[in-house]
Each structure stands twice: as C-alpha cells, then as structure tokens.
Write an enzyme that holds these catalytic residues in place. Sequence first.
Site, PDB file in Angstrom:
ATOM      1  N   ASP A  69       0.823  -1.214   0.000  1.00  0.00           N
ATOM      2  CA  ASP A  69       0.000   0.000   0.000  1.00  0.00           C
ATOM      3  C   ASP A  69       0.855   1.262   0.000  1.00  0.00           C
ATOM      4  O   ASP A  69       0.698   2.144   0.858  1.00  0.00           O
ATOM      5  CB  ASP A  69      -0.957   0.018   1.196  1.00  0.00           C
ATOM      6  CG  ASP A  69      -1.741  -1.260   1.342  1.00  0.00           C
ATOM      7  OD1 ASP A  69      -2.189  -1.784   0.314  1.00  0.00           O
ATOM      8  OD2 ASP A  69      -1.905  -1.737   2.479  1.00  0.00           O
ATOM      9  N   GLU A 259     -11.535   0.333  -2.288  1.00  0.00           N
ATOM     10  CA  GLU A 259     -10.678   0.898  -1.252  1.00  0.00           C
ATOM     11  C   GLU A 259      -9.508   1.646  -1.874  1.00  0.00           C
ATOM     12  O   GLU A 259      -9.453   1.864  -3.085  1.00  0.00           O
ATOM     13  CB  GLU A 259     -10.167  -0.200  -0.321  1.00  0.00           C
ATOM     14  CG  GLU A 259      -9.293  -1.236  -0.988  1.00  0.00           C
ATOM     15  CD  GLU A 259      -8.805  -2.300  -0.006  1.00  0.00           C
ATOM     16  OE1 GLU A 259      -9.287  -2.304   1.147  1.00  0.00           O
ATOM     17  OE2 GLU A 259      -7.944  -3.109  -0.376  1.00  0.00           O
TER      18      GLU A 259
END
Length: 809
Positions: A69, A259
């Site tokens: 991420d 997301e």
Amino acid sequence: MAPLSPRTRRVTAASAVAALALTAGITGATAAQAGDDSRDSRAKDAISRWLDPYRTPADPTFEDVTVHDPSVVADGDDVWVFGSHGASAHTEDLVSWTQHSVDLSQQSDNPLFEDIYTELAETFAWAQTSTLWAADVVQLPNGQFAMYYNACKGDSPRSALGLATSADVDGPYEDQGILLKSGMWDEESENPGEIYDATVHPNAVDPDAFYDAEGDLWMVYGSYSGGIFILEMDEATGEPLPGQGYGTHLVGGNHSRIEAPSIRYDEETGYYYLFLSFGGLDANGGYDVRVARATSPEGPYLDAEGNDMADVKGAPGTIFDDASIQPYGVKLMGGYQFPRELGDPGSGAGTGYVSPGHTSWYDDPDTGQSFMVLHSRFPGTGEMHEVRVHRMEMTRDGWPVVLPTRYAGEGELRARLTQMIGDWQLVDLGKDITAEPALPVDVRLTALGKVIGEVSGTWRLRGADAVELRIDGVTYEGVISRGWDEQTQDWTATLSVVSDGGVTLWGRAVDVLAPKKAVEAVVDELDLGDTSSVTANLALPTTGTSGTTIAWESSDPSVLATDGSVTRPIAGEADATVTLTATVANGKRSEQVAFEVTVVARPIGGLVGSWSFEDTLADDAGALATPTVTGNRADTTGGAVSYVPDGAVGSAVRLDGASGIRLPNGLVQGDTYSVSMWLRPSAITQFTTAFFAASDANTWLSVVPRGWNGDTMLWATGSHWYDGLSGTTLPLDEWTHVAFTVDEGDVTLYLDGAAVHSGTGFPDVLTSPAATFALGVNYWDAPFQGDVDELLISTAVLTPDEVAALAAP
C-alpha cells in the site's frame, strides 16, 4: 518549506531549451551559494531526456523493496513511500529503492517512531490489533511532515485513523492523537446523532492527503464498508476542519470491495482524478486499479461513460458484491501476464502482475512527467509483493493511461514508426474483477494502418506518441512508446490505450522467428528436468515460440500418457522405463527429441519421521539430518528457537515470530502422504505458515492458521490453486491438533481429530526429490509465532481413526 505545487506543467521542447539556457547562465559561485549543484545536474539530465525521446537508454539496474500500500511524498530529491505495517522506502530515481523500515511482524522496533507501541497504544487498543494499515505522509505548509496512520481489527471495520508529525520525513514521528474512529457497534458514530452502520459509514482507514488547485488540503479515505469519503483539512494542524463528521461520500457502500483512494489534480486538464482499487488485495482477490474524475475535490466523480461513482455500491444486503461494481470506473490496470513460450528470449514463465493496486502518484517537478506507484504480487510467487512504478500519460480526452512496462529511468521515450510496424501482443484488461490473469492475443500492425491477427481493426498515429486503435468496432485512444521488457531484457515498443467504455488495452511489440530458427530455439530449450525418478504427472509443453507446436508420443501410454499423466506401478512392482518423444514443428520444419523417463513404483507406506521436540530438534529415531534454524524466511539463516515445558506431550519448540525451522530436504516425493502436528499460536497473522513444503517457488503447500478469508486452511499451488478451507480459525494460546492426508489428489484436513475439509484435485506438489520442508516459515510471509509439538510425516494415508488417536495424546 511550502509544499510542492500539486501539478507542475509538462515541459515542452521549447521550455526545455529555455531552461537549459537559463541553467547555463548561472555562474559557478551562484550555484554554489544556492547549494543546488546536484539539483541542477538532475534537471539537466531530465531535460536532455526530453530533447532526445528516440534515443536508446542505458539498461536499468533495479533495486526492489517491499512496502504494501505505498503512498508517495517527496523530500527534496528523495521520493518516499510509506505503507502498511510500518514499512517505508525511498529512492532518487524511481528505479533503485532503499528499504527504510519493514513489517512490524519482522521488526517491532520501528524506526519511524521512538516507541511505536507506546506512542500509538490508544490506536492499537481501539482497533484490537498489533499492526498498522496503509499510512500516508504529506508535507504541511509549515514544513512539518504529517503522517496519517491507521489500524483496523481486520475482520470488522473497527478502526482508528490518527495523525503524527515530524520535522523530518523519516521521523521520529510524534503522535497528535486519533482523528476518526469506526466500527463502534450500537454506538454513535462520528456523524452526530447517527448510530454506526457499516453499510453507509466508512471504515476509517486508507487515508490520502492532497492539495487542490488553490493549495487547500484535503483527505480522502475509506475501504469497503460504507465506501470512500473526503474531508477538508486544516493546513496549519493537519487535522480535519470541525463539523464534518465522516465527511462527504464519494463512492461505494454495502460492503462493496472498493478501497485505497488517491486523488491527483491535473493542472492541464483541470480535473481531479480519483484512483481506486477494486476487489481483494491477496493473490486470489482480483485487485485492480480504476479511475474517475471530477471538477471539484468533493465530486461528483464520473467515469468515462458518465456514471456517478457515488451510486456505485453493492446490492442491498450483500457483502463483497463484485458483480454490482465491476462495470464502473475506467480500469487502468489489473492482473495480466505476457507468457513466455519455449524458445522465447529470456527465462521463466513471462512477465505480469497479480492483484496490482493501492496506487499513489508522483509528478516529477523537473519534467512534469507523471508516474503511478503501486504494489503488486506476481505470477507463481504467492503473496510476495513489491513496489512498482509506471509512467502515466494523458489521452486527448483527458483520461490517464498507464504504460505496461515498469519505469526503468527512461524519462520521455518514443517509438519510431519502424518500431511500431510489426508483430504485437495485445492484452484486454476488461472490466471484470477477477483473479484470472488477462492473457494476450497475437496481432500485427501493418504499414497501411491495419490490425490483423486474432483480433482485427485499424490503427493510426494522432501525433508524435498519441495512437488510436479501432478493434472489433471499439475505438481506443492512448500512447505508443518504448519501455523496458523484463523478459527480453531490451527496450521495446509498447502501447496503452483506453476506450470510451473504460476498458484498457496493453500491448508490446515482439519478434517472430522464421520456422527454422523457431524449431532450433525450442529444441535447445526443451527439457523435462530430472526424469530418473518420476513420481508425479509431467508438465509436457505443447507450444513454443513463434507458433511452434510440440506433439508427444509415449512408448508405454499405460504408465506415461502423452498428456504427461503418470500411473505409477503398484507397490512391490519394478519401476517402469518409458521413452517420450517430442516432435517440434513449425511450418515445414520439424525435429524430434527423445527423453528416457523412469516412473518409480509406489512405496510401501510408512513413517518418514517424527519429532517430539523434547528440548532438541533431532527426530525421535535419530535417523535423519538434524533440522536447522532459519531467519524470517525458509531460505535464510540467523534465527533462534527455544523450548517450553508445557507442550502437547512433554516439551515443545517455540517459534518467536522471527525464526523458523528447516527440516531435512526431500522427506516426501509423490502424491501420497500425511502430516500430523500440534500447534499453539500466540499470534495469528494472515498468510503466515505453520507447516510448509515446496518443490519450488511455484509448487508448494502450506498449513496457514489464517488464510485469505480468515479461516485456517491447507493452501497449495502447482498446476492450479487449491484452498482447503476449514470454516474456523485456530484459537490463540491453546493447543490444537492439525493433520492432513493426501491420496493421489484426494485431500482431508483435520482439526482436533475431526475432518473439517475434504476435497479432490489437490495439486501434485511434492514432485522434487529435494523438496523443501519447513516449520513456521515460507519464502514470502511473516513467520509463525507460537509453539509446535509432536510432528509426524508419513508416506501412508492416515485413517480417520489413526488421526483421532494422534489427536488424543
């Protein structure tokens, strides 16, 4: 120090020349006083790359890092990424990276904080976890670096999102407190007067702070649950302006798998681009990257077909409803593979991505060139992931496209017309959320503007590097360029185009060999490995480079069929010797290659080894090599183990979450075996293995206390993936007996003597006579933390009664 402009206008040839002239006019004394020699040199190098876009760059040297991420922030010449689990890294050229901090499960003494568990104790306590999710760092106008950290329970949206600040990008960061919470069941949410509802309220994770066209600070955030939200922030403090609650809803809801939001403002188009990841992040999750755009930070964000993303969510009453969301957004990237055929240049299975996503972006202040920064997994390597960077360009209609090859330091690079004409592979990334990789079709771009081959249509240039393809009646626009092909280790023509429906095509130019050379290349590479003691099905290739075919004949199909299927002689019979003959053909050219294969008879089942771990790693009979202690991976050294007196029987070995045990190689070869052991985990992390066996990095099995869906599972991959889900999770700090049996593809998983999973089609994993066996570690994931006792490995299939007896010490 003021933050960088949100978008530096692209450097044109004229402005580059002017910049060079200006740089040349700076005296040495002035440059020295400014302390900008390195910056000036970097700018000159960058500008020179723009002035010669048809050059052949130097071959790159990559240094890769692991940051899940990744989120980008610049600090002078350094570009940093911060991500989940406290990991971070930095680079000066987007090619060679340096790891700064690693996963908290591997290094609890995280350098980003003086004491991360003390500093963020309130966050960990609220989220009921010991790790962090995707962090984001932005520089505030006062020069401070603001880190938006967050933690989530994982099996629910109980999360906390907070702020920490530092004068230096690498810390140490000082906590300023929690900003948002979520998952407060039956309690008032951050929206006054509203009880928390996970279908409409956000999961307070995955933040991304950014500046708008006026220099105002915003933060977009959210994952699954109620969707993606945006807040206006106070630039002086880095905190949300008061009275917003959770902020404005942008997209998602009803637990749809959306997301990792990130917003980039583009000065040239005037749009705000909202990048999102759809699907699940693990190797089986089908993660992909999508984008929508708006004229305001608060939306509405529309896709290429004009759909308002605020309406994109799962159907009411559903969880993880991919079917409802996958038609929307412009899909820029997803799982794909350019397979490598026998005889092709390079080695391995080809290039591609598995579940790429959680993107961030970086605009080079010297050139204005834009890049997408992301993490990805890769074909055949399980959950191993690394940071990747790709060039990002704009279409004439103002939509971003991402070039298919990773950035290799080339700057702006174009393809000459002669490099565009010829044979290509085209990948249609589609719109589905899927774990199946998109595979290429073979086409040819002709000098007359035709596209011929497995799909047909036309192509034309719309400028120096803008290209339009019309394939099967659909028009695609984008960029044609050159990039570094990691398979061929060469610079090759590439293209990335997108349709009005939001579908992306990626392409790369390829060389097609003449029949004679193609046959020679395939014959030179054709190899079945060690065929002196075969116990499992063989993978017999049927195709090779440039349209070459491979046909097989067997001297004894009852033992070894022409599709590679093996039928072993029964126990007590002699081994069988079979001749396999391959006919390699292309056009009028052909050549034969013969292989002698010995198929080993089935063994008479029996105990391979047992380990009681009574203050020693040696096996009970003393007949096998003593296991060794590893570091945090099965192929490393340097760890340590200890023993505890309260084992399932006697003492047990304790693994500390940073070490593992490497058992002797080659304990089992074949497709019939059993494993039994006792486990007492003291912590459970996703994908961590308790027992691991592998013939190679692409062929393995793993007992995973917590798999991709939270279940304890028997996981395997070889010819295909297999998920042996148990329907439950091992309890913490309690002994559980775990066993599994494999019988020619039939598999049973037991917990505490009861069968919790049975299935067929378990892949042939233990095909190598030197297969790796390990406890607590594999090649990729965080090590197991807890105790192991009474390990038993057998080449016989244990009966249910035998398993039950082992489960009752």
